[in-house]
Design an enzyme around this catalytic site. Structure first.
Site, PDB file in Angstrom:
ATOM      1  N   CYS A 102      -0.252   4.837  -8.063  1.00 47.55           N
ATOM      2  CA  CYS A 102      -0.933   4.978  -9.362  1.00 47.55           C
ATOM      3  C   CYS A 102      -2.442   5.105  -9.189  1.00 47.55           C
ATOM      4  O   CYS A 102      -3.141   5.488 -10.116  1.00 47.55           O
ATOM      5  CB  CYS A 102      -0.605   3.790 -10.267  1.00 47.55           C
ATOM      6  SG  CYS A 102      -1.177   2.223  -9.618  1.00 47.55           S
TER       7      CYS A 102
ATOM      8  N   ASP B 154      -4.573   2.695  -8.774  1.00 47.36           N
ATOM      9  CA  ASP B 154      -5.324   1.572  -9.334  1.00 47.36           C
ATOM     10  C   ASP B 154      -5.893   0.671  -8.238  1.00 47.36           C
ATOM     11  O   ASP B 154      -5.283   0.498  -7.192  1.00 47.36           O
ATOM     12  CB  ASP B 154      -4.416   0.750 -10.257  1.00 47.36           C
ATOM     13  CG  ASP B 154      -4.036   1.542 -11.506  1.00 47.36           C
ATOM     14  OD1 ASP B 154      -4.583   2.634 -11.683  1.00 47.36           O
ATOM     15  OD2 ASP B 154      -3.201   1.047 -12.281  1.00 47.36           O
TER      16      ASP B 154
ATOM     17  N   CYS C 146      -4.626   0.124 -14.831  1.00 46.06           N
ATOM     18  CA  CYS C 146      -3.885   0.080 -16.085  1.00 46.06           C
ATOM     19  C   CYS C 146      -4.076  -1.265 -16.795  1.00 46.06           C
ATOM     20  O   CYS C 146      -4.624  -2.209 -16.228  1.00 46.06           O
ATOM     21  CB  CYS C 146      -2.407   0.311 -15.801  1.00 46.06           C
ATOM     22  SG  CYS C 146      -1.646  -1.113 -15.035  1.00 46.06           S
TER      23      CYS C 146
ATOM     24  N   CYS D  31       2.000  -3.856 -10.576  1.00 52.13           N
ATOM     25  CA  CYS D  31       0.640  -4.228 -10.975  1.00 52.13           C
ATOM     26  C   CYS D  31       0.366  -5.694 -10.596  1.00 52.13           C
ATOM     27  O   CYS D  31      -0.739  -6.041 -10.186  1.00 52.13           O
ATOM     28  CB  CYS D  31       0.435  -4.046 -12.474  1.00 52.13           C
ATOM     29  SG  CYS D  31       1.138  -2.520 -13.137  1.00 52.13           S
TER      30      CYS D  31
HETATM   31 FE1  FES Z   1      -0.482   0.760 -11.055  1.00 53.99          FE
HETATM   32 FE2  FES Z   1      -0.592  -0.823 -13.103  1.00 53.99          FE
HETATM   33  S1  FES Z   1       0.169   1.191 -13.056  1.00 53.99           S
HETATM   34  S2  FES Z   1      -1.443  -1.164 -11.159  1.00 53.99           S
END
Ligand code: FES
Length: 130
Positions: free
Chosen positions: A34, A36, A59, A103
């Site tokens: 993702c 992040d 996110c 996450c």
């Molecule tokens: Fe990857 Fe939340 S979608 S950390």
């Protein structure tokens, strides 16, 4: 509802967001899928986490898990903070949707990475802080 009230609360009013300039433990974790990124700053004094802050570029769930993770380790001895798991973070938030569990893994990894940095800088070993 998709997200628990606790997740929404931490998402809308994150605790301990920001940076600690004189942190003595800084760690980072990221998820390549993702993209992040989460950064944790620790200020440890006498083996206790006096202050902790986070910067999360990701996110909403990543922000919520960062926020609750800081609350869970603040004021705790480093040896206890080292035991923080993503499962504990998820249950403290009253759950996360299955596709958001990764996450919470970032929170565990970022805290562990910050603790490793602290151990490296202080010359202490995890066993000494038990
Ligand atoms: Fe990857 Fe939340 S979608 S950390």
């Amino acid at each position: 509802m998709l997200y628990s009230e606790k997740v929404m609360d931490h998402l809308h009013s994150p605790r301990n967001a920001g940076k600690i300039e004189d942190a003595n433990g800084v760690g980072e974790a990221g998820n390549v899928t993702c993209g992040d990124i989460m950064r944790m700053y620790l200020k440890v004094e006498d083996g206790v986490i006096e202050d902790v802050k986070f910067e999360t570029f990701g996110c909403g769930s990543a922000i919520a898990v960062s926020s609750i993770a800081t609350e869970m380790i603040k004021g705790k001895p480093v040896s206890e903070a080292a035991k923080l798991t993503n499962k504990a973070v998820v249950s403290a938030l009253d759950g996360l949707p299955p596709n958001k569990i990764h996450c919470s893994v970032l929170a565990e990894e970022a805290v562990k990475s910050a603790l490793e940095d602290y151990y490296k800088k202080s010359g202490e070993t995890p066993a000494q802080s038990e």
